[in-house]
Design an enzyme around this catalytic site. Structure first.
Site, short mmCIF file in Angstrom:
data_model
loop_
_atom_site.label_atom_id
_atom_site.label_comp_id
_atom_site.label_asym_id
_atom_site.label_seq_id
_atom_site.Cartn_x
_atom_site.Cartn_y
_atom_site.Cartn_z
N THR A 71 0.85 -1.20 0.00
CA THR A 71 0.00 0.00 0.00
C THR A 71 0.88 1.24 0.00
O THR A 71 0.72 2.15 -0.82
CB THR A 71 -0.94 0.00 1.23
OG1 THR A 71 -1.81 -1.13 1.12
CG2 THR A 71 -1.75 1.27 1.33
N ASN A 149 -5.28 -9.44 -7.96
CA ASN A 149 -5.41 -10.13 -6.67
C ASN A 149 -6.65 -11.02 -6.58
O ASN A 149 -6.65 -12.00 -5.85
CB ASN A 149 -5.39 -9.12 -5.51
CG ASN A 149 -6.17 -7.87 -5.80
OD1 ASN A 149 -5.97 -7.20 -6.82
ND2 ASN A 149 -7.09 -7.54 -4.93
N GLN A 179 1.18 -9.51 -6.17
CA GLN A 179 0.63 -10.89 -6.21
C GLN A 179 1.52 -11.84 -7.01
O GLN A 179 1.26 -13.04 -7.02
CB GLN A 179 -0.79 -10.88 -6.78
CG GLN A 179 -1.81 -10.22 -5.88
CD GLN A 179 -2.10 -11.03 -4.60
OE1 GLN A 179 -1.72 -12.20 -4.48
NE2 GLN A 179 -2.76 -10.40 -3.64
N SER A 201 5.20 -6.83 -1.45
CA SER A 201 4.77 -6.93 -0.05
C SER A 201 5.19 -8.27 0.54
O SER A 201 4.92 -9.32 -0.06
CB SER A 201 3.25 -6.79 -0.01
OG SER A 201 2.78 -7.01 1.30
N HIS A 203 4.16 -10.04 3.20
CA HIS A 203 3.21 -11.05 3.72
C HIS A 203 2.49 -11.81 2.63
O HIS A 203 1.75 -12.75 2.91
CB HIS A 203 2.23 -10.41 4.72
CG HIS A 203 1.17 -9.54 4.11
ND1 HIS A 203 -0.12 -9.96 3.93
CD2 HIS A 203 1.20 -8.26 3.68
CE1 HIS A 203 -0.84 -8.97 3.42
NE2 HIS A 203 -0.06 -7.93 3.25
N THR A 239 13.98 4.58 11.56
CA THR A 239 14.83 3.45 11.95
C THR A 239 14.39 2.20 11.19
O THR A 239 13.20 1.89 11.15
CB THR A 239 14.70 3.19 13.47
OG1 THR A 239 15.10 4.39 14.14
CG2 THR A 239 15.57 2.03 13.93
N CYS A 328 -9.28 -6.48 1.01
CA CYS A 328 -9.42 -5.05 1.27
C CYS A 328 -10.86 -4.62 1.14
O CYS A 328 -11.26 -3.59 1.63
CB CYS A 328 -8.58 -4.25 0.28
SG CYS A 328 -6.95 -4.88 0.16
N1 PMP Z 1 -1.57 -4.57 -4.19
C1 PMP Z 1 -2.17 -5.77 -4.37
C2 PMP Z 1 -2.36 -6.29 -5.75
C3 PMP Z 1 -2.59 -6.50 -3.26
O1 PMP Z 1 -3.19 -7.68 -3.44
C4 PMP Z 1 -2.41 -5.95 -1.96
C5 PMP Z 1 -2.88 -6.72 -0.74
N2 PMP Z 1 -4.27 -6.85 -0.69
C6 PMP Z 1 -1.78 -4.72 -1.84
C7 PMP Z 1 -1.38 -4.06 -2.98
C8 PMP Z 1 -1.54 -4.09 -0.49
O2 PMP Z 1 -0.51 -4.77 0.16
P1 PMP Z 1 -0.17 -4.51 1.70
O3 PMP Z 1 -1.11 -5.38 2.47
O4 PMP Z 1 1.26 -4.95 1.83
O5 PMP Z 1 -0.33 -3.07 1.97
#
Ligand code: PMP
Length: 387
Positions: A71, A149, A179, A201, A203, A239, A328
């Protein structure tokens, strides 16, 4: 819980947890301190960057700046794009971008930025013919995601960038690769070499939450996102989050190994098996982008006459985690925006469920999902109609 929602987030690899624990206990130092440097923390940060470069196939001169996630990376890229387009330029994005791109562009549009939105075809891919008609020399910034996504459909970013470079050579080009990394082999040094900024990202590829990156290609100059103590080449002060940085590095290394061991083919086999079962039990089932180039782990499917909200809840009660679509927008009552953009009706879009596998997903788990869906629909009298 049978976890089948890996496009929302993934379980950190055990080596990620071990690594992070080490950097939160015995090596918790500030990476910029003298003793932190003596202890080699700068080296840890550099190794994590190298692992991310390897996973995304960028060059050693391309800079990885750590952020709090995709994000933040997307917002940074779009903010830079809006700056570049000020005073007569315009920016282009697509109708199916992640909200962090869409809403940020919308914010700048309200302040006077000229934004155009390219549409997608029925197959869920960017409409290149339309794009051809749109691009002109005043285009200053483009943001296009690499894989969606919800649908998992891989977007023709390489073809789009070739077209854009031809007509607007100085245009800044951003892609959200969140993704893609870790799910399939990718090389930004080959046909994606024209991309200037790449979001990622941790995670989403079995790393920690709250850490991601923006890859800034060699020679591309952007304004700092956060000014302050001057960390990360003055571009993003604060940091450094060394436990998370070490963790994302460990995840990137592990994913690289799995990709070399042909893990995407194994994941694809599980996903395809699930889709075959669904379409044999429910012959009228929708499977979005089934024939399009897609992420190997993703299926966005719908059983006509059902409501995804009800099924997702009923499956959760049975210990199976899938989702209605993007995490989201999981709270929103509206069905997938992307399905609507692809031309699906409100009813069709309301039936869509996203199943997204990981390297740990088994045939037994997806069989169980298919069985439960069949049971739930039979209970509601739906399978009978489709069978
Ligand atoms: N871009 C895409 C295509 C995603 O699938 C996501 C996660 N839903 C994000 C951005 C946002 O990632 P983050 O959770 O690391 O902010």
């Amino acid at each position: 819980m049978i976890y089948l929602d890996n496009n929302a987030t993934t379980k950190p690899f055990p080596e990620v947890v071990e690594t992070m624990t080490r950097f939160m206990t015995s090596r918790f130092w500030n990476a910029s301190s003298a003793y932190g440097q003596v202890d080699g923390l700068e080296g840890t940060v550099e190794s994590a960057k190298a692992a991310i470069r390897k996973l995304s196939g960028v060059g050693s001169e391309d800079e990885v700046i750590f952020t709090s996630g995709a994000t933040e990376s997307n917002v940074w890229a779009v903010t830079e794009g809006a700056r570049k387009a000020a005073g007569g330029g315009w920016v282009l994005s697509s109708q199916i971008e992640h909200p962090s791109v869409r809403e940020t562009l919308e914010h700048f549009r309200e302040q006077g930025l000229c934004v155009r939105w390219a549409s997608v075809t029925r197959e869920g891919a960017l409409d290149l013919d339309e794009l051809k008609g749109l691009v002109d020399p005043d285009l200053r910034f483009v943001s296009l995601m690499l894989a969606h996504n919800e649908t998992g459909i891989i977007q023709p970013v390489s073809e789009a960038t070739a077209l854009i470079r031809e007509r607007s050579p100085e245009c800044l080009i951003h892609t959200d690769a969140t993704q893609v990394l870790g799910k399939m082999p990718i090389s930004f040094s080959d046909d994606l070499d024209e991309v200037d900024l790449i979001s990622l990202s941790g995670h989403k590829f079995h790393g920690p939450k709250g850490i991601g990156g923006l890859i800034v290609r060699n020679g591309v100059l952007i304004e700092p996102l956060i000014r302050g103590g001057g960390q990360q080449n003055d571009l993003r002060s604060g940091t450094m989050n060394t436990p998370a940085i070490a963790g994302i590095g460990a995840a990137a290394n592990k994913c690289w190994e799995l990709l070399r061991e042909r893990q995407p083919e194994a994941v694809r086999a599980v996903r395809d098996h699930f889709e075959e079962r669904i379409s044999s039990v429910f012959p009228g089932a929708l499977i979005l982008g089934r024939l399009a180039p897609r992420l190997p782990n993703t299926s966005f499917f719908g059983i006509p006459g059902t409501d995804a909200d009800d099924l997702v809840l009923a499956l959760a009660a049975k210990g199976i985690a899938v989702s209605k679509g993007s995490a989201c927008s999981a709270q929103s009552i509206e069905p997938s925006r992307t399905a609507a953009q692809m031309g699906y009706s409100y009813e069709e879009a309301s039936s869509l469920i996203r199943f997204s596998a990981s390297c740990e997903t088994t045939f037994e788990e997806v069989n169980l999902l298919a069985d439960e869906l069949q049971g739930l629909c039979r209970h509601a009298g739906i399978a009978k109609r489709s069978e």
